[in-house]
Design a protein around this motif. Sequence first.
Motif, PDB file in Angstrom:
ATOM      1  N   PRO A 180      30.274  10.416  53.014  1.00 53.02           N
ATOM      2  CA  PRO A 180      31.274  11.307  52.434  1.00 53.02           C
ATOM      3  C   PRO A 180      32.268  10.526  51.581  1.00 53.02           C
ATOM      4  O   PRO A 180      32.495   9.343  51.806  1.00 53.02           O
ATOM      5  N   GLY A 181      32.850  11.196  50.607  1.00 55.25           N
ATOM      6  CA  GLY A 181      33.882  10.534  49.822  1.00 55.25           C
ATOM      7  C   GLY A 181      34.345  11.434  48.714  1.00 55.25           C
ATOM      8  O   GLY A 181      33.786  12.505  48.481  1.00 55.25           O
ATOM      9  N   SER A 182      35.392  10.973  47.999  1.00 54.22           N
ATOM     10  CA  SER A 182      35.810  11.771  46.854  1.00 54.22           C
ATOM     11  C   SER A 182      35.061  11.343  45.582  1.00 54.22           C
ATOM     12  O   SER A 182      34.910  12.137  44.678  1.00 54.22           O
ATOM     13  N   PHE A 183      34.628  10.100  45.507  1.00 51.97           N
ATOM     14  CA  PHE A 183      33.749   9.646  44.414  1.00 51.97           C
ATOM     15  C   PHE A 183      34.282  10.083  43.042  1.00 51.97           C
ATOM     16  O   PHE A 183      33.580  10.696  42.250  1.00 51.97           O
ATOM     17  N   VAL A 218      30.359  15.196  48.559  1.00 53.34           N
ATOM     18  CA  VAL A 218      31.569  15.076  47.744  1.00 53.34           C
ATOM     19  C   VAL A 218      32.618  16.007  48.360  1.00 53.34           C
ATOM     20  O   VAL A 218      32.449  17.229  48.381  1.00 53.34           O
ATOM     21  N   ALA A 219      33.666  15.381  48.891  1.00 56.15           N
ATOM     22  CA  ALA A 219      34.672  16.142  49.636  1.00 56.15           C
ATOM     23  C   ALA A 219      36.038  16.023  48.970  1.00 56.15           C
ATOM     24  O   ALA A 219      36.269  15.137  48.142  1.00 56.15           O
ATOM     25  N   HIS A 220      36.916  16.920  49.342  1.00 54.77           N
ATOM     26  CA  HIS A 220      38.277  16.907  48.802  1.00 54.77           C
ATOM     27  C   HIS A 220      39.147  16.007  49.679  1.00 54.77           C
ATOM     28  O   HIS A 220      39.155  16.145  50.903  1.00 54.77           O
ATOM     29  N   GLY A 279      36.356  22.174  52.836  1.00 51.87           N
ATOM     30  CA  GLY A 279      36.714  22.298  54.246  1.00 51.87           C
ATOM     31  C   GLY A 279      36.480  20.991  54.977  1.00 51.87           C
ATOM     32  O   GLY A 279      36.385  19.926  54.375  1.00 51.87           O
ATOM     33  N   LEU A 280      36.382  21.111  56.294  1.00 46.51           N
ATOM     34  CA  LEU A 280      36.316  19.913  57.133  1.00 46.51           C
ATOM     35  C   LEU A 280      34.968  19.218  57.070  1.00 46.51           C
ATOM     36  O   LEU A 280      33.918  19.862  57.176  1.00 46.51           O
ATOM     37  N   LEU A 281      35.019  17.911  56.945  1.00 46.26           N
ATOM     38  CA  LEU A 281      33.790  17.116  56.982  1.00 46.26           C
ATOM     39  C   LEU A 281      33.081  17.321  58.327  1.00 46.26           C
ATOM     40  O   LEU A 281      31.848  17.427  58.377  1.00 46.26           O
ATOM     41  N   ALA A 282      33.848  17.392  59.409  1.00 42.23           N
ATOM     42  CA  ALA A 282      33.242  17.538  60.746  1.00 42.23           C
ATOM     43  C   ALA A 282      32.371  18.795  60.821  1.00 42.23           C
ATOM     44  O   ALA A 282      31.295  18.776  61.440  1.00 42.23           O
ATOM     45  N   ALA A 319      42.098   2.141  56.604  1.00 37.64           N
ATOM     46  CA  ALA A 319      42.102   3.531  56.121  1.00 37.64           C
ATOM     47  C   ALA A 319      40.980   4.343  56.787  1.00 37.64           C
ATOM     48  O   ALA A 319      41.156   5.532  57.058  1.00 37.64           O
ATOM     49  N   GLU A 320      39.855   3.703  57.030  1.00 36.21           N
ATOM     50  CA  GLU A 320      38.677   4.427  57.509  1.00 36.21           C
ATOM     51  C   GLU A 320      38.681   4.680  59.016  1.00 36.21           C
ATOM     52  O   GLU A 320      38.119   5.679  59.475  1.00 36.21           O
ATOM     53  N   LEU A 321      39.289   3.759  59.778  1.00 40.31           N
ATOM     54  CA  LEU A 321      39.209   3.897  61.239  1.00 40.31           C
ATOM     55  C   LEU A 321      39.780   5.221  61.757  1.00 40.31           C
ATOM     56  O   LEU A 321      39.121   5.907  62.542  1.00 40.31           O
TER      57      LEU A 321
HETATM   58  O1  PNS Z   1      36.602   8.481  49.123  1.00 37.97           O
HETATM   59  P1  PNS Z   1      37.750   8.928  49.999  1.00 37.97           P
HETATM   60  O2  PNS Z   1      38.784   9.677  49.178  1.00 37.97           O
HETATM   61  O3  PNS Z   1      38.362   7.801  50.778  1.00 37.97           O
HETATM   62  O4  PNS Z   1      37.113   9.939  51.059  1.00 37.97           O
HETATM   63  C1  PNS Z   1      37.931  10.618  51.996  1.00 37.97           C
HETATM   64  C2  PNS Z   1      37.259  11.939  52.394  1.00 37.97           C
HETATM   65  C3  PNS Z   1      37.082  12.825  51.163  1.00 37.97           C
HETATM   66  C4  PNS Z   1      35.896  11.632  53.005  1.00 37.97           C
HETATM   67  C5  PNS Z   1      38.177  12.644  53.433  1.00 37.97           C
HETATM   68  O5  PNS Z   1      39.420  12.907  52.837  1.00 37.97           O
HETATM   69  C6  PNS Z   1      37.540  13.925  53.983  1.00 37.97           C
HETATM   70  O6  PNS Z   1      36.717  13.854  54.877  1.00 37.97           O
HETATM   71  N1  PNS Z   1      37.937  15.109  53.429  1.00 37.97           N
HETATM   72  C7  PNS Z   1      37.416  16.391  53.846  1.00 37.97           C
HETATM   73  C8  PNS Z   1      38.453  17.144  54.729  1.00 37.97           C
HETATM   74  C9  PNS Z   1      38.484  16.540  56.121  1.00 37.97           C
HETATM   75  O7  PNS Z   1      37.538  16.605  56.872  1.00 37.97           O
HETATM   76  N2  PNS Z   1      39.644  15.928  56.464  1.00 37.97           N
HETATM   77  C10 PNS Z   1      39.820  15.244  57.722  1.00 37.97           C
HETATM   78  C11 PNS Z   1      39.321  13.821  57.611  1.00 37.97           C
HETATM   79  S1  PNS Z   1      39.337  12.961  59.162  1.00 37.97           S
END
Ligand code: PNS
Length: 162
Positions: free
Chosen positions: A7-10, A35-37, A71-74, A97-99
């Motif tokens: 996942p990412g904003s890319f 591709v997520a927001h 919406g939510l990645l989950a 940032a990722e953890l």
């Molecule tokens: O490339 P990025 O911007 O670091 O990716 C971050 C992204 C888009 C993967 C994250 O913001 C995301 O998952 N957005 C979707 C909404 C969501 O699930 N938010 C809670 C994340 S824990």
Amino acid sequence: MTIAVCPGSFDPVTLGHLDVFRRARSLADELVVLVAHNSAKQALLSVQARVELIRSATAELDGVRVQAVSGLLADALRELGADLVVKGIRGGADFDAELPMALMNRHLSGVETVFVPGDPALAHVASSLVKDVARHGGRIEDLVPAGVAEAVRSALTSGESR
Ligand code: PNS
């Protein structure tokens, strides 16, 4: 069949992302690039443009799908039946940032995130820096897949912002 998700904003996709897609694909039978927001970022390119640029960049990789998620990645992970999330790590700042996102996604979906070290030769390649270089008239062709530099320059020229 194992399904990995990147996942990412890319915004935009870079050669660093492409390197991570290849590594993620080697860990699973199928890779879905989502591709997520990112609510913390103001995007330059539309979601559809980003999806199309990644499709074109990954056209020669077998077993790769690209789609948008709102919406939510989950929730998307559950709908896809994803087995793992794969994120590339360039250094300590990426890990920090990722953890929290990995922990939150596991809390919400039960899906584990695997951190993959990217190619060190691409450690300086970040979408935000690519846009900044382009914004100031610098050359980005050797930082992004074919077609992306033109899309970025055209979006910057038209003052587009999503
Ligand atoms: O490339 P990025 O911007 O670091 O990716 C971050 C992204 C888009 C993967 C994250 O913001 C995301 O998952 N957005 C979707 C909404 C969501 O699930 N938010 C809670 C994340 S824990």
